[in-house]
Design a protein around this motif. Structure first.
Motif, PDB file in Angstrom:
ATOM      1  N   GLY A 175      42.657  -3.741  33.195  1.00  0.00           N
ATOM      2  CA  GLY A 175      43.191  -3.204  34.438  1.00  0.00           C
ATOM      3  C   GLY A 175      42.088  -2.909  35.437  1.00  0.00           C
ATOM      4  N   ARG A 176      42.170  -3.504  36.641  1.00  0.00           N
ATOM      5  CA  ARG A 176      41.141  -3.334  37.661  1.00  0.00           C
ATOM      6  C   ARG A 176      41.774  -3.242  39.039  1.00  0.00           C
ATOM      7  NH1 ARG A 176      36.050  -4.632  36.057  1.00  0.00           N
ATOM      8  NH2 ARG A 176      35.376  -5.021  38.187  1.00  0.00           N
ATOM      9  N   GLY A 177      41.036  -2.633  39.974  1.00  0.00           N
ATOM     10  CA  GLY A 177      41.387  -2.691  41.379  1.00  0.00           C
ATOM     11  C   GLY A 177      40.653  -3.840  42.047  1.00  0.00           C
ATOM     12  N   LEU A 178      40.972  -4.090  43.307  1.00  0.00           N
ATOM     13  CA  LEU A 178      40.290  -5.147  44.036  1.00  0.00           C
ATOM     14  C   LEU A 178      38.887  -4.694  44.427  1.00  0.00           C
ATOM     15  CD1 LEU A 178      42.894  -6.738  46.472  1.00  0.00           C
ATOM     16  CD2 LEU A 178      42.391  -7.290  44.101  1.00  0.00           C
ATOM     17  N   ALA A 179      37.924  -5.590  44.309  1.00  0.00           N
ATOM     18  CA  ALA A 179      36.562  -5.295  44.747  1.00  0.00           C
ATOM     19  C   ALA A 179      36.540  -5.194  46.270  1.00  0.00           C
ATOM     20  CB  ALA A 179      35.612  -6.385  44.272  1.00  0.00           C
ATOM     21  N   PRO A 180      35.726  -4.279  46.825  1.00  0.00           N
ATOM     22  CA  PRO A 180      35.633  -4.185  48.286  1.00  0.00           C
ATOM     23  C   PRO A 180      35.272  -5.539  48.901  1.00  0.00           C
ATOM     24  CG  PRO A 180      34.478  -2.358  47.231  1.00  0.00           C
ATOM     25  CD  PRO A 180      34.868  -3.300  46.138  1.00  0.00           C
ATOM     26  N   GLY A 181      35.926  -5.840  49.998  1.00  0.00           N
ATOM     27  CA  GLY A 181      35.640  -7.087  50.685  1.00  0.00           C
ATOM     28  C   GLY A 181      36.452  -8.279  50.218  1.00  0.00           C
ATOM     29  N   THR A 182      37.287  -8.109  49.202  1.00  0.00           N
ATOM     30  CA  THR A 182      38.121  -9.220  48.736  1.00  0.00           C
ATOM     31  C   THR A 182      39.125  -9.585  49.828  1.00  0.00           C
ATOM     32  OG1 THR A 182      37.949  -8.448  46.452  1.00  0.00           O
ATOM     33  CG2 THR A 182      39.705 -10.015  46.956  1.00  0.00           C
ATOM     34  N   ASP A 183      39.090 -10.831  50.292  1.00  0.00           N
ATOM     35  CA  ASP A 183      39.963 -11.217  51.392  1.00  0.00           C
ATOM     36  C   ASP A 183      40.708 -12.524  51.162  1.00  0.00           C
ATOM     37  OD1 ASP A 183      37.888 -12.975  51.615  1.00  0.00           O
ATOM     38  OD2 ASP A 183      37.311 -12.430  53.655  1.00  0.00           O
ATOM     39  N   GLN A 184      40.596 -13.082  49.953  1.00  0.00           N
ATOM     40  CA  GLN A 184      41.278 -14.333  49.645  1.00  0.00           C
ATOM     41  C   GLN A 184      42.094 -14.178  48.359  1.00  0.00           C
ATOM     42  OE1 GLN A 184      41.322 -17.167  51.552  1.00  0.00           O
ATOM     43  NE2 GLN A 184      40.150 -15.985  53.053  1.00  0.00           N
ATOM     44  N   PRO A 185      43.236 -14.871  48.252  1.00  0.00           N
ATOM     45  CA  PRO A 185      43.989 -14.854  46.991  1.00  0.00           C
ATOM     46  C   PRO A 185      43.133 -15.405  45.857  1.00  0.00           C
ATOM     47  CG  PRO A 185      45.269 -15.856  48.768  1.00  0.00           C
ATOM     48  CD  PRO A 185      43.874 -15.713  49.281  1.00  0.00           C
ATOM     49  N   PHE A 186      43.355 -14.910  44.640  1.00  0.00           N
ATOM     50  CA  PHE A 186      42.601 -15.395  43.485  1.00  0.00           C
ATOM     51  C   PHE A 186      43.491 -15.345  42.251  1.00  0.00           C
ATOM     52  CE2 PHE A 186      41.916 -10.889  43.920  1.00  0.00           C
ATOM     53  CZ  PHE A 186      41.896 -10.376  42.635  1.00  0.00           C
ATOM     54  N   GLU A 187      43.161 -16.192  41.285  1.00  0.00           N
ATOM     55  CA  GLU A 187      43.948 -16.308  40.064  1.00  0.00           C
ATOM     56  C   GLU A 187      43.589 -15.186  39.103  1.00  0.00           C
ATOM     57  OE1 GLU A 187      45.637 -19.949  37.262  1.00  0.00           O
ATOM     58  OE2 GLU A 187      43.945 -20.286  38.637  1.00  0.00           O
ATOM     59  N   VAL A 188      44.599 -14.655  38.400  1.00  0.00           N
ATOM     60  CA  VAL A 188      44.401 -13.520  37.496  1.00  0.00           C
ATOM     61  C   VAL A 188      45.143 -13.770  36.188  1.00  0.00           C
ATOM     62  CG1 VAL A 188      44.141 -11.877  39.396  1.00  0.00           C
ATOM     63  CG2 VAL A 188      46.418 -12.267  38.426  1.00  0.00           C
ATOM     64  N   GLY A 189      44.841 -12.918  35.200  1.00  0.00           N
ATOM     65  CA  GLY A 189      45.628 -12.947  33.971  1.00  0.00           C
ATOM     66  C   GLY A 189      47.042 -12.469  34.229  1.00  0.00           C
ATOM     67  N   TYR A 190      47.144 -11.259  34.813  1.00  0.00           N
ATOM     68  CA  TYR A 190      48.451 -10.734  35.205  1.00  0.00           C
ATOM     69  C   TYR A 190      48.260  -9.790  36.387  1.00  0.00           C
ATOM     70  CZ  TYR A 190      47.433  -6.086  33.363  1.00  0.00           C
ATOM     71  OH  TYR A 190      46.876  -4.844  33.163  1.00  0.00           O
ATOM     72  N   PRO A 191      49.202  -9.724  37.336  1.00  0.00           N
ATOM     73  CA  PRO A 191      49.181  -8.699  38.375  1.00  0.00           C
ATOM     74  C   PRO A 191      49.924  -7.455  37.890  1.00  0.00           C
ATOM     75  CG  PRO A 191      50.348 -10.706  39.072  1.00  0.00           C
ATOM     76  CD  PRO A 191      50.231 -10.727  37.581  1.00  0.00           C
ATOM     77  N   CYS A 192      49.563  -6.308  38.404  1.00  0.00           N
ATOM     78  CA  CYS A 192      50.294  -5.079  38.082  1.00  0.00           C
ATOM     79  C   CYS A 192      51.765  -5.264  38.430  1.00  0.00           C
ATOM     80  CB  CYS A 192      49.704  -3.906  38.853  1.00  0.00           C
ATOM     81  SG  CYS A 192      50.629  -2.366  38.656  1.00  0.00           S
ATOM     82  N   GLY A 193      52.637  -4.875  37.516  1.00  0.00           N
ATOM     83  CA  GLY A 193      54.061  -5.111  37.680  1.00  0.00           C
ATOM     84  C   GLY A 193      54.754  -4.233  38.699  1.00  0.00           C
ATOM     85  N   ALA A 194      54.036  -3.341  39.378  1.00  0.00           N
ATOM     86  CA  ALA A 194      54.668  -2.482  40.376  1.00  0.00           C
ATOM     87  C   ALA A 194      55.208  -3.267  41.562  1.00  0.00           C
ATOM     88  CB  ALA A 194      53.680  -1.419  40.862  1.00  0.00           C
ATOM     89  N   MET A 195      54.591  -4.422  41.846  1.00  0.00           N
ATOM     90  CA  MET A 195      55.056  -5.265  42.958  1.00  0.00           C
ATOM     91  C   MET A 195      54.787  -6.723  42.612  1.00  0.00           C
ATOM     92  SD  MET A 195      54.148  -5.184  47.048  1.00  0.00           S
ATOM     93  CE  MET A 195      52.386  -5.507  46.846  1.00  0.00           C
ATOM     94  N   TRP A 196      55.849  -7.445  42.321  1.00  0.00           N
ATOM     95  CA  TRP A 196      55.762  -8.860  41.948  1.00  0.00           C
ATOM     96  C   TRP A 196      56.659  -9.682  42.858  1.00  0.00           C
ATOM     97  CZ3 TRP A 196      55.946 -10.801  36.235  1.00  0.00           C
ATOM     98  CH2 TRP A 196      54.773 -10.421  35.563  1.00  0.00           C
ATOM     99  N   PHE A 197      56.181 -10.898  43.162  1.00  0.00           N
ATOM    100  CA  PHE A 197      57.002 -11.894  43.841  1.00  0.00           C
ATOM    101  C   PHE A 197      56.911 -13.188  43.041  1.00  0.00           C
ATOM    102  CE2 PHE A 197      55.693  -8.849  47.048  1.00  0.00           C
ATOM    103  CZ  PHE A 197      56.911  -8.504  47.612  1.00  0.00           C
TER     104      PHE A 197
END
Length: 337
Positions: A163-185
């Protein structure tokens, strides 16, 4: 269900009365920028009367209420939403979110532009405005052990972090293992291929399991930093020690079910033994002097782990890879508000 629906959107509530107004107000604002949204709220038999409050507070509002007489867990709530909304895309929200006005529009536009993406999560900001738990690596026996071994503080590694937050300055979509389920599309075609949520995961790891299966069916799983919501967090659980013990008991039960399903029962049981031994050593080291306060904070973790010994070592732990889904009940018929 509207045949012109573009986005089927659902909010799952449980003891959410203190959050739901702010959430709904933000969703209604976001719906102004994204027409064609079919919105439902699924209440999992909240003891605080959330369903009755919604029916009284929001007559004529643009959503349908499904007031369940039973608590089918988060996975069951998601499946209930999916069965009751249409649209090319499916959105799942926690009730302690506040969307930005452009959130729904950006999510749909991104899925329009990236047909290879089956699932996208967003940037969740805490009340201080900084990025909180947003995504994580897919769990493995080693990664679960590492997360609770104490080494995570010394050897931080994004590839191992659950579980991690976004690093400062992240401005592009990126591939992950899973996104937090609080908000999914999700893309509806991906949902139909991957299948419903596995309702053995009553709480925790249900979204991780679905994301794992999404990867396995070769859909991309992404996080987009410009799909933003404020997230208060902890909307359905308390912060005292007793509540934290329950949280960890549920977390570990789902964690070992996940490991059994994707790595086998033997791997899940070996991980349990390794965690048990590690937490025993930590408890011994952290019981003296200035470390005693840290040691006390570990008590809910170890208590929650040990509450699952019978489940992990008994016959109930299952490696069955097929999602378990409860039969559809009359309670899933939506009631217009």
């Amino acid at each position: 269900m509207n045949s012109n629906t573009r986005l089927g959107l659902g909010i799952i509530t449980y003891n959410s009365r203190r959050h739901i107004d702010r959430c709904l107000e933000s969703v209604f604002r976001a719906m102004e920028a994204e027409p064609g949204v079919d919105l439902v709220v699924v209440d999992n038999a909240s003891p605080d009367g959330t369903a009755a409050y919604l029916a009284e507070r929001w007559p004529g509002a643009p959503f349908r209420l499904i007031a369940r007489p039973d608590n089918v867990g988060y996975a069951g709530g998601v499946n209930t939403i999916a069965r009751n909304v249409g649209g090319d895309y499916l959105g799942i929200l926690n009730p302690d979110l506040e969307l930005r006005p452009e959130t729904l529009q950006r999510a749909c536009a991104y899925l329009d532009a990236t047909p290879e993406v089956g699932l996208v999560g967003g940037n969740l900001l805490n009340p201080r405005g900084t990025s909180e738990l947003v995504y994580g690596a897919l769990p493995s026996p080693f990664k679960l052990w590492f997360a609770y071994s104490g080494l995570r503080r010394l050897l931080a590694n994004p590839a191992w972090d659950l579980g991690r937050g976004l690093a400062p300055g992240t401005d592009q979509p990126f591939e992950v293992g899973y996104p937090c389920g609080a908000m999914w599309f999700l893309r509806r075609s991906a949902w139909e291929e991957v299948g419903p949520f596995d309702e053995r995961f009553f709480l925790y790891f249900e979204e991780t399991d679905w994301a794992t299966r999404c990867h396995q069916t070769h859909w991309k799983v992404m996080v987009h930093p410009d799909i933003v919501a404020m997230h208060e967090g902890g909307g359905s659980s308390g912060n005292d020690e007793a509540a934290q013990i329950v949280v960890h008991e549920r977390f570990f039960r789902s964690a070992f079910q996940y490991l059994a399903k994707h790595y086998g029962v033997r791997a899940a049981r070996s991980t349990f033994r390794s965690l048990d031994a590690t937490l025993r050593i930590k408890a011994g080291v952290l019981r003296f002097g200035k470390l005693a306060r840290i040691g006390a904070s570990q008590h809910p973790i170890r208590t929650g782990l040990m509450a699952n010994r019978e489940f992990v070592m008994g016959s109930e732990l299952s490696a069955d890879g097929k999602p378990v889904v409860r039969p559809v009940s009359p309670a899933e018929l939506p009631v217009p508000t």
